[in-house]
Design a protein around this motif. Structure first.
Motif, PDB file in Angstrom:
ATOM      1  N   LYS A 166     -21.547  21.329  23.095  1.00 43.79           N
ATOM      2  CA  LYS A 166     -23.192  20.146  23.130  1.00 43.79           C
ATOM      3  C   LYS A 166     -23.745  20.856  21.920  1.00 43.79           C
ATOM      4  CE  LYS A 166     -21.904  19.018  27.878  1.00 43.79           C
ATOM      5  NZ  LYS A 166     -22.225  19.606  29.240  1.00 43.79           N
TER       6      LYS A 166
ATOM      7  N   THR B 141     -21.998   7.006  12.771  1.00 45.10           N
ATOM      8  CA  THR B 141     -22.724   6.391  13.745  1.00 45.10           C
ATOM      9  C   THR B 141     -24.025   6.038  12.289  1.00 45.10           C
ATOM     10  OG1 THR B 141     -25.047   6.592  15.743  1.00 45.10           O
ATOM     11  CG2 THR B 141     -24.482   8.536  13.541  1.00 45.10           C
TER      12      THR B 141
ATOM     13  N   ASP C  32     -27.751  13.150  22.709  1.00 42.29           N
ATOM     14  CA  ASP C  32     -26.482  14.487  23.175  1.00 42.29           C
ATOM     15  C   ASP C  32     -25.147  14.147  22.301  1.00 42.29           C
ATOM     16  OD1 ASP C  32     -28.694  15.836  24.630  1.00 42.29           O
ATOM     17  OD2 ASP C  32     -28.110  14.493  26.461  1.00 42.29           O
ATOM     18  N   VAL C  33     -24.295  14.804  21.747  1.00 40.99           N
ATOM     19  CA  VAL C  33     -23.085  14.386  21.585  1.00 40.99           C
ATOM     20  C   VAL C  33     -22.285  15.979  21.495  1.00 40.99           C
ATOM     21  CG1 VAL C  33     -21.483  14.958  19.502  1.00 40.99           C
ATOM     22  CG2 VAL C  33     -23.874  13.903  19.352  1.00 40.99           C
TER      23      VAL C  33
ATOM     24  N   VAL D  32     -20.622  21.067  15.456  1.00 37.81           N
ATOM     25  CA  VAL D  32     -20.428  19.645  14.333  1.00 37.81           C
ATOM     26  C   VAL D  32     -21.762  19.488  12.841  1.00 37.81           C
ATOM     27  CG1 VAL D  32     -21.537  16.435  14.401  1.00 37.81           C
ATOM     28  CG2 VAL D  32     -20.817  18.538  16.652  1.00 37.81           C
TER      29      VAL D  32
ATOM     30  N   SER E  99     -16.397  17.126  13.915  1.00 40.87           N
ATOM     31  CA  SER E  99     -16.192  18.276  14.885  1.00 40.87           C
ATOM     32  C   SER E  99     -15.853  18.817  14.808  1.00 40.87           C
ATOM     33  CB  SER E  99     -15.183  17.858  15.840  1.00 40.87           C
ATOM     34  OG  SER E  99     -14.374  17.049  15.995  1.00 40.87           O
TER      35      SER E  99
ATOM     36  N   ARG F 185     -27.269  18.224  19.439  1.00 45.28           N
ATOM     37  CA  ARG F 185     -27.951  16.835  20.274  1.00 45.28           C
ATOM     38  C   ARG F 185     -27.982  16.443  18.097  1.00 45.28           C
ATOM     39  NH1 ARG F 185     -31.548  14.151  22.988  1.00 45.28           N
ATOM     40  NH2 ARG F 185     -31.267  15.120  24.661  1.00 45.28           N
ATOM     41  N   LEU F 186     -27.399  15.384  18.294  1.00 51.02           N
ATOM     42  CA  LEU F 186     -27.459  14.272  16.758  1.00 51.02           C
ATOM     43  C   LEU F 186     -29.302  13.761  16.494  1.00 51.02           C
ATOM     44  CD1 LEU F 186     -26.443  13.374  14.067  1.00 51.02           C
ATOM     45  CD2 LEU F 186     -25.529  11.483  15.003  1.00 51.02           C
TER      46      LEU F 186
ATOM     47  N   MET G 121     -16.661  13.465  21.313  1.00 55.37           N
ATOM     48  CA  MET G 121     -15.919  13.662  20.225  1.00 55.37           C
ATOM     49  C   MET G 121     -15.067  14.415  20.335  1.00 55.37           C
ATOM     50  SD  MET G 121     -18.374  14.208  17.145  1.00 55.37           S
ATOM     51  CE  MET G 121     -17.698  14.453  15.987  1.00 55.37           C
TER      52      MET G 121
ATOM     53  N   TRP H 132     -16.787  10.785  12.615  1.00 57.79           N
ATOM     54  CA  TRP H 132     -17.632   9.655  13.620  1.00 57.79           C
ATOM     55  C   TRP H 132     -18.472   9.434  12.718  1.00 57.79           C
ATOM     56  CZ3 TRP H 132     -21.877   9.619  17.469  1.00 57.79           C
ATOM     57  CH2 TRP H 132     -21.749   9.215  18.221  1.00 57.79           C
TER      58      TRP H 132
END
Length: 126
Positions: free
Chosen positions: A47, A13, A65-66, A32, A42, A49-50, A1, A11
């Motif tokens: 970094k 998903t 991973d985001v 995030v 964002s 994790r979603l 992102m 974003w």
């Protein structure tokens, strides 16, 4: 992102399978934010994790991973855009890149609008 400062980048998903009712969260919500059921925003560079979990069957879990990275370059999609006088505006579209050359294809906040100027030039109306 992409990291776009205070405005953030949205974003979307989705999860497929299971019961269809999910719980969404990120390991580091400072970077995030999960808005609604499956929309990320964002907030800061870094970094995380979603994680999505089936609400009715908590053993069903998926993660990804985001990374939120700064935009370092804009690549124009149009080499040239012609505007006729007194015809309104036109949008120049860009793809944003990070310092590693990775493309952010979901940059919804980085388009630029222009209108014809009085001497044949384009005037930004961002």
């Amino acid at each position: 992102m992409p990291y776009l400062g205070e405005n953030g980048q949205i974003w979307h998903t989705q999860a497929i399978g299971g019961s269809g009712v999910y719980t969404w969260f990120v390991e580091n919500p400072v970077l995030v934010n999960v808005e609604g059921s499956c929309t990320l925003k964002s907030l800061q560079i870094g970094k995380t994790r979603l994680i999505v979990q089936d609400h009715r069957n908590p053993q069903n879990v998926a993660s990804i991973d985001v990374e939120v990275a700064p935009i370092t370059q804009l690549q124009w999609l149009e080499e040239q855009l012609e505007l006729k006088a007194n015809t309104g505006t036109a949008t120049l579209n860009v793809i944003a890149l990070d310092r590693q050359g990775r493309k952010f294809t979901n940059c919804t906040e980085t388009n630029f609008e222009y209108k014809p100027g009085d001497k044949g030039n384009a005037v930004s109306i961002v």
